[in-house]
Scaffold this active site. Sequence first.
Site, PDB file in Angstrom:
ATOM      1  N   SER A  92       8.477   2.888  -5.516  1.00  0.00           N
ATOM      2  CA  SER A  92      10.068   3.262  -5.880  1.00  0.00           C
ATOM      3  C   SER A  92      10.749   2.762  -5.704  1.00  0.00           C
ATOM      4  CB  SER A  92       9.409   3.392  -3.454  1.00  0.00           C
ATOM      5  OG  SER A  92       8.877   4.436  -3.899  1.00  0.00           O
ATOM      6  N   ASN A 146      16.233   6.853  -5.633  1.00  0.00           N
ATOM      7  CA  ASN A 146      16.504   5.909  -4.266  1.00  0.00           C
ATOM      8  C   ASN A 146      17.141   4.982  -4.704  1.00  0.00           C
ATOM      9  OD1 ASN A 146      13.943   7.224  -3.328  1.00  0.00           O
ATOM     10  ND2 ASN A 146      12.792   5.583  -3.699  1.00  0.00           N
TER      11      ASN A 146
HETATM   12  N1  NAD Z   1       6.777   7.960   0.741  1.00  0.00           N
HETATM   13  C1  NAD Z   1       7.192   8.754   0.457  1.00  0.00           C
HETATM   14  O1  NAD Z   1       8.311   9.780  -0.004  1.00  0.00           O
HETATM   15  C2  NAD Z   1       7.517   7.987  -1.421  1.00  0.00           C
HETATM   16  C3  NAD Z   1       8.105   8.789  -2.307  1.00  0.00           C
HETATM   17  C4  NAD Z   1       7.896   8.593  -3.451  1.00  0.00           C
HETATM   18  C5  NAD Z   1       7.305   6.818  -3.934  1.00  0.00           C
HETATM   19  N2  NAD Z   1       6.829   6.593  -3.087  1.00  0.00           N
HETATM   20  C6  NAD Z   1       6.116   5.346  -3.221  1.00  0.00           C
HETATM   21  O2  NAD Z   1       4.181   5.656  -2.845  1.00  0.00           O
HETATM   22  C7  NAD Z   1       3.538   5.021  -2.766  1.00  0.00           C
HETATM   23  C8  NAD Z   1       2.795   5.068  -1.792  1.00  0.00           C
HETATM   24  O3  NAD Z   1       3.336   5.429  -0.895  1.00  0.00           O
HETATM   25  P1  NAD Z   1       3.144   6.312   0.742  1.00  0.00           P
HETATM   26  O4  NAD Z   1       3.960   6.688   1.054  1.00  0.00           O
HETATM   27  O5  NAD Z   1       1.732   6.970   0.133  1.00  0.00           O
HETATM   28  O6  NAD Z   1       2.020   5.115   1.160  1.00  0.00           O
HETATM   29  P2  NAD Z   1       0.845   5.628   2.694  1.00  0.00           P
HETATM   30  O7  NAD Z   1       1.165   4.427   3.424  1.00  0.00           O
HETATM   31  O8  NAD Z   1       1.512   6.888   3.178  1.00  0.00           O
HETATM   32  O9  NAD Z   1      -0.354   5.975   1.830  1.00  0.00           O
HETATM   33  C9  NAD Z   1      -1.118   4.865   1.331  1.00  0.00           C
HETATM   34  C10 NAD Z   1      -2.059   5.062   0.707  1.00  0.00           C
HETATM   35  O10 NAD Z   1      -2.828   3.662   0.200  1.00  0.00           O
HETATM   36  C11 NAD Z   1      -4.294   3.492   0.204  1.00  0.00           C
HETATM   37  N3  NAD Z   1      -4.784   2.529   0.095  1.00  0.00           N
HETATM   38  C12 NAD Z   1      -4.524   0.978   0.978  1.00  0.00           C
HETATM   39  N4  NAD Z   1      -4.771   0.133  -0.113  1.00  0.00           N
HETATM   40  C13 NAD Z   1      -5.912   0.985  -1.329  1.00  0.00           C
HETATM   41  C14 NAD Z   1      -6.821  -0.175  -1.940  1.00  0.00           C
HETATM   42  N5  NAD Z   1      -6.697  -0.611  -2.198  1.00  0.00           N
HETATM   43  N6  NAD Z   1      -6.973   1.200  -3.027  1.00  0.00           N
HETATM   44  C15 NAD Z   1      -6.892   2.528  -2.965  1.00  0.00           C
HETATM   45  N7  NAD Z   1      -5.717   2.939  -1.940  1.00  0.00           N
HETATM   46  C16 NAD Z   1      -5.888   2.073  -0.876  1.00  0.00           C
HETATM   47  C17 NAD Z   1      -4.049   3.791   1.611  1.00  0.00           C
HETATM   48  O11 NAD Z   1      -5.413   3.749   2.322  1.00  0.00           O
HETATM   49  C18 NAD Z   1      -3.040   4.821   2.178  1.00  0.00           C
HETATM   50  O12 NAD Z   1      -3.952   6.103   2.671  1.00  0.00           O
HETATM   51  C19 NAD Z   1       4.470   3.200  -2.959  1.00  0.00           C
HETATM   52  O13 NAD Z   1       4.439   2.641  -3.671  1.00  0.00           O
HETATM   53  C20 NAD Z   1       5.608   4.063  -2.007  1.00  0.00           C
HETATM   54  O14 NAD Z   1       6.818   3.031  -2.563  1.00  0.00           O
HETATM   55  C21 NAD Z   1       6.218   6.929  -1.750  1.00  0.00           C
END
Ligand code: NAD
Length: 615
Positions: free
Chosen positions: A121, A192
């Site tokens: 993000s 964002n």
């Molecule tokens: N939450 C939002 O609203 C949103 C929106 C758009 C983009 N994002 C981006 O998406 C990405 C993920 O965010 P999220 O909110 O889904 O996070 P989250 O914490 O909900 O999920 C992250 C997942 O990654 C897994 N993980 C960690 N290390 C890993 C590895 N080495 N290999 C495989 N899996 C691994 C974790 O177990 C977890 O399930 C971030 O870069 C975030 O900025 C988030």
Amino acid sequence: MARDFTSVGVVGLGTMGAGIVEVFARNGVDVVAVEVSADGLERGRAILTGSTDRAVAKGKLAEADRDALLSRVRFEVGLDALHSVDLVIEAVPEHLNLKQRIFAELDRVCKPEAILATNTSSLSVTEISVATTRPNQVIGIHFFNPAPVMKLVEVVRTVVTSTDVVADVEALCKRLGKVDVTISDRAGFIANALLFGYLNHAVGMFESHYATREDIDAAMKLGCGLPMGPLALMDLIGLDTAYEILDTMYRRGGRDRRHAPVPLIKQMVTAGLLGRKSGRGFYTYERPGSPVVVPDERTPVATQAAVGDGTRTIDATGGAGSASSELASPAAVTKIGIVGSGTMATGIIEVFAKAGYEVVSVTRGAEKSARVFEAVKTSLNKGVVRGKLSEADRDAALGRINWSATLEHLADVDLVVEAVVEELSVKKALFASLDEICKPGVVLATTTSSLPVIDVAMATQRPADVVGLHFFNPAPLMPLVEVVETIRTSAETTATARAVCAALGKTGVVCGDRSGFIVNALLFPYLNDAVKMLEASYSTADDIDHAMKLGCGYPMGPFELLDVVGLDVALAIQRELYLELREPGFAPAPLLEHLVTAGYLGRKSGRGFRDHTRR
Ligand SMILES: NC(=O)c1ccc[n+]([C@@H]2O[C@H](COP(=O)([O-])OP(=O)(O)OC[C@H]3O[C@@H](n4cnc5c(N)ncnc54)[C@H](O)[C@@H]3O)[C@@H](O)[C@H]2O)c1
């Protein structure tokens, strides 16, 4: 010819990753879904099945289609499973080191022609790309939360991303039924960059007890038509993710203090209050991962209030003020005085008369009263034509209004709503007169949208009885009223104001006496930021509008809204906010100033950010 993506990999199956898996599998693409551990895999699988089961229950997905969708997904632990996919989307937590490590590993594992994409993000796609030997095949594909629902995808190209890769990914987005905007690699991209300053500001309001969580969220939903309030959105995003995004944006985006995470966010993350995913954030949820909010110790209690012709219960969620105003008893209010003859006064007269109150309208003369009478009648007639109001109810409402040109007729009303011109000297003189005329204990309310309510209150000998009642335009339609407490307003006065809002069928949100109250203070800096983004040539007005509508579910994009509101109005509000709060980030965008100087005021002048046909 665009590249054919037959199988993709998704790394990280959390809030975003699981949704991204669903998007691909729903569109006939085979997915290898990868997590770091078996536990993570199970959590990801549960998110996917929960979401697809809900879609089946809502009749949005046939059972057979759900089964086909799930059969396209292979769950695996570890990146080695991704050796033969055409594209990988990484959605692991927002940490540069972690992402760089994963990209270096993906570069080793994946076939040479595979495209490697990040869903980051706020981090630099460029910095992630240089961890590989193929930075020209690295790109940002930024989905929005929830990924299966939100239409927007921001495609982020770095200076080295090859044009073929960009074109292939754009074609893929189309195939997935998404709308893409392609932009360069800047902190927060479009959506964002415009959203997070606003979210952080809202958390700051909550942290400083400026308003309750329910009132902050209700204000933005009802005042701006947003799909959810900022604190509920923080819970959906995840507070840990939101913290990382803010922190990165602060560091990458010019150290704008508005992106320095409000301390409460870090405290909540440390305490494990991550939002929906952990079952508790700003609100409490039925269980981790559930969208259903359950009452907790902060949930306001319903109160009994004597209002108008009877006693009714105020909906607990319909405006919760400070704890003291919740406990205080509202005074009985049956007769209302309304001073003024402009747009707001006219709408407010209609609202009170329709709700069954006896109204005394005071204008500056019979001619003005006649004009207001005609306007109220025309508006009520529209209700009759649309079948929303009977002729008898229209006549009764009009019959409840007494027309006057002298303030003395307000001697026996229970509440006065002042809606005269937005000039402090005029309002102060009026309140001084009301102080002499009105009976003791009457609530004196001002509808000011920009002046300090305390200045008006101190023009009387009874500042405890003075409150702001900020109606939105058009008053008969807009469901929100901001109830503005000064440091002298009594709990009873606030309780009465809230009770009256509820009796009008409106949500009264209680806030402190600061420039912009809740809605304008949160809305206008965001609009101003959009102008700054346009001015910096980062994107076009169309793409910025698209991004906010399709990525965040806003009813209008910032430039559409600015043209409706009026650029001069927006500039005036932004100047007030800047002057009061001295926040450098609130300085009006030079482009906004120039457009106003040039007479490009929006719809009303035929030209603003876009051309409009004069009406
Ligand atoms: N939450 C939002 O609203 C949103 C929106 C758009 C983009 N994002 C981006 O998406 C990405 C993920 O965010 P999220 O909110 O889904 O996070 P989250 O914490 O909900 O999920 C992250 C997942 O990654 C897994 N993980 C960690 N290390 C890993 C590895 N080495 N290999 C495989 N899996 C691994 C974790 O177990 C977890 O399930 C971030 O870069 C975030 O900025 C988030």
